[in-house]
Design an enzyme around this catalytic site. Structure first.
Site, PDB file in Angstrom:
ATOM      1  N   LYS A   1      -2.810   5.027   1.348  1.00 26.73           N
ATOM      2  CA  LYS A   1      -3.620   6.556   0.970  1.00 26.73           C
ATOM      3  C   LYS A   1      -5.533   6.592   1.749  1.00 26.73           C
ATOM      4  O   LYS A   1      -5.419   5.700   1.730  1.00 26.73           O
ATOM      5  CB  LYS A   1      -3.247   7.022  -0.035  1.00 26.73           C
ATOM      6  CG  LYS A   1      -2.425   7.756  -0.550  1.00 26.73           C
ATOM      7  CD  LYS A   1      -1.841   8.253  -1.796  1.00 26.73           C
ATOM      8  CE  LYS A   1      -0.737   8.892  -2.302  1.00 26.73           C
ATOM      9  NZ  LYS A   1      -0.481   8.737  -3.362  1.00 26.73           N
TER      10      LYS A   1
ATOM     11  N   HIS B   1      -1.487  17.206 -12.722  1.00 23.84           N
ATOM     12  CA  HIS B   1      -1.579  15.584 -12.697  1.00 23.84           C
ATOM     13  C   HIS B   1      -2.154  16.030 -14.878  1.00 23.84           C
ATOM     14  O   HIS B   1      -1.822  15.194 -15.448  1.00 23.84           O
ATOM     15  CB  HIS B   1      -3.336  14.386 -12.550  1.00 23.84           C
ATOM     16  CG  HIS B   1      -2.722  14.415 -11.591  1.00 23.84           C
ATOM     17  ND1 HIS B   1      -3.616  15.060  -9.708  1.00 23.84           N
ATOM     18  CD2 HIS B   1      -2.038  13.479 -10.784  1.00 23.84           C
ATOM     19  CE1 HIS B   1      -3.232  13.944  -8.889  1.00 23.84           C
ATOM     20  NE2 HIS B   1      -1.768  13.113  -9.688  1.00 23.84           N
TER      21      HIS B   1
ATOM     22  N   SER C   1      -2.637  16.039  -4.471  1.00 25.62           N
ATOM     23  CA  SER C   1      -4.168  15.758  -4.419  1.00 25.62           C
ATOM     24  C   SER C   1      -4.227  16.149  -2.453  1.00 25.62           C
ATOM     25  O   SER C   1      -5.409  16.978  -2.599  1.00 25.62           O
ATOM     26  CB  SER C   1      -4.758  14.780  -4.244  1.00 25.62           C
ATOM     27  OG  SER C   1      -4.466  14.449  -6.070  1.00 25.62           O
TER      28      SER C   1
ATOM     29  N   ARG D   1       8.004  16.164  -9.326  1.00 29.47           N
ATOM     30  CA  ARG D   1       7.716  17.238  -9.688  1.00 29.47           C
ATOM     31  C   ARG D   1       9.307  17.759  -8.764  1.00 29.47           C
ATOM     32  O   ARG D   1       9.683  18.804  -9.043  1.00 29.47           O
ATOM     33  CB  ARG D   1       6.809  17.512  -8.223  1.00 29.47           C
ATOM     34  CG  ARG D   1       5.268  17.126  -8.489  1.00 29.47           C
ATOM     35  CD  ARG D   1       3.840  17.159  -7.290  1.00 29.47           C
ATOM     36  NE  ARG D   1       4.828  16.098  -6.747  1.00 29.47           N
ATOM     37  CZ  ARG D   1       3.551  15.785  -5.826  1.00 29.47           C
ATOM     38  NH1 ARG D   1       2.987  16.304  -5.867  1.00 29.47           N
ATOM     39  NH2 ARG D   1       3.942  13.858  -5.307  1.00 29.47           N
TER      40      ARG D   1
HETATM   41  O1  PNS Z   1       1.217   7.426  -5.680  1.00 30.01           O
HETATM   42  P1  PNS Z   1       0.355   7.551  -6.027  1.00 30.01           P
HETATM   43  O2  PNS Z   1      -0.913   8.844  -6.770  1.00 30.01           O
HETATM   44  O3  PNS Z   1      -0.848   7.101  -5.160  1.00 30.01           O
HETATM   45  O4  PNS Z   1      -0.159   5.946  -6.874  1.00 30.01           O
HETATM   46  C1  PNS Z   1      -1.158   5.169  -6.379  1.00 30.01           C
HETATM   47  C2  PNS Z   1      -0.650   3.809  -7.164  1.00 30.01           C
HETATM   48  C3  PNS Z   1      -2.187   2.569  -7.030  1.00 30.01           C
HETATM   49  C4  PNS Z   1      -0.285   4.340  -9.510  1.00 30.01           C
HETATM   50  C5  PNS Z   1       0.427   3.023  -6.815  1.00 30.01           C
HETATM   51  O5  PNS Z   1       0.434   2.568  -5.659  1.00 30.01           O
HETATM   52  C6  PNS Z   1       0.629   1.721  -7.833  1.00 30.01           C
HETATM   53  O6  PNS Z   1       1.569   1.667  -9.011  1.00 30.01           O
HETATM   54  N1  PNS Z   1       0.384   0.629  -7.213  1.00 30.01           N
HETATM   55  C7  PNS Z   1       0.507  -0.922  -7.840  1.00 30.01           C
HETATM   56  C8  PNS Z   1       1.560  -1.872  -7.376  1.00 30.01           C
HETATM   57  C9  PNS Z   1       2.569  -1.858  -8.293  1.00 30.01           C
HETATM   58  O7  PNS Z   1       2.739  -2.682  -8.739  1.00 30.01           O
HETATM   59  N2  PNS Z   1       3.466  -2.554  -6.845  1.00 30.01           N
HETATM   60  C10 PNS Z   1       4.312  -2.527  -6.955  1.00 30.01           C
HETATM   61  C11 PNS Z   1       5.221  -1.817  -7.162  1.00 30.01           C
HETATM   62  S1  PNS Z   1       6.543  -1.341  -6.346  1.00 30.01           S
END
Ligand code: PNS
Length: 165
Positions: A41, A17, A128, A90
């Site tokens: 998660k 990150h 993570s 990645r």
């Molecule tokens: O991959 P990660 O790090 O678990 O992502 C977490 C997060 C909160 C960034 C991701 O789940 C997110 O962007 N949530 C927002 C929901 C959203 O906008 N959904 C519509 C697009 S698919």
């Protein structure tokens, strides 16, 4: 002034990150590192703890602001006048889901552009979830997370082990 958003769960932040944060922050005037909750998660750290850890790690990057968001990412980006969302890539496995998400986000908010940054090859394997698993099983995570994150993670896992099942 260009503002970008780098969203994620950051549970906890890793060197992967941080690599993306450094790259993204060099491309905009302000980079918002936006901590969100992924309902699929189970987070180990709460959002405040994750924010505190990120702040400790990005202290020397003058144009990085750590924030939280809820709900739609593109709505948050628009509220903050950010027209770029940065995502780290990645491996090919990331591409499929990120491609789909980027297209949905463009459909919702065409003015917000998703920019993919390739992580350094050193961190191509890193996530993570893997860091938490390796730490929980007693493995060495020194090359995966900064020392302050390692310390908090070991403490958290110790607490979790003491909790009655
Ligand atoms: O991959 P990660 O790090 O678990 O992502 C977490 C997060 C909160 C960034 C991701 O789940 C997110 O962007 N949530 C927002 C929901 C959203 O906008 N959904 C519509 C697009 S698919």
């Amino acid at each position: 002034m260009k503002t970008g958003v780098y969203p994620g769960s950051f549970d906890p932040i890793t060197y992967g990150h941080l690599d993306i944060i450094k790259r993204a922050s060099s491309l905009v005037d302000t980079l918002l590192v936006a901590v969100g909750t992924n309902p699929s998660k189970n987070a180990l750290f709460d959002v405040d703890e994750r924010i505190a850890l990120i702040r400790q790690c990005v202290g020397d990057l003058h144009n990085v602001v750590v924030d939280r968001f809820q709900g739609l990412l593109v709505r948050y980006a628009k509220e903050k006048n950010a027209n770029t969302v940065f995502k780290g890539l990645r491996a090919v496995s990331d591409f499929e889901i990120e491609f789909q998400t980027a297209l949905v986000n463009r459909e919702l908010e065409p003015q917000v552009e998703t920019v993919f940054l390739m992580t350094d090859y050193k961190y191509a394997f890193l996530s993570s979830s893997l860091v938490k698993e390796v730490a929980d099983l007693g493995g060495d995570i020194q090359k995966m997370v900064p020392p302050c994150v390692e310390k908090e993670l070991q403490e958290k896992l110790k607490q979790a082990r003491m909790m009655p099942k």
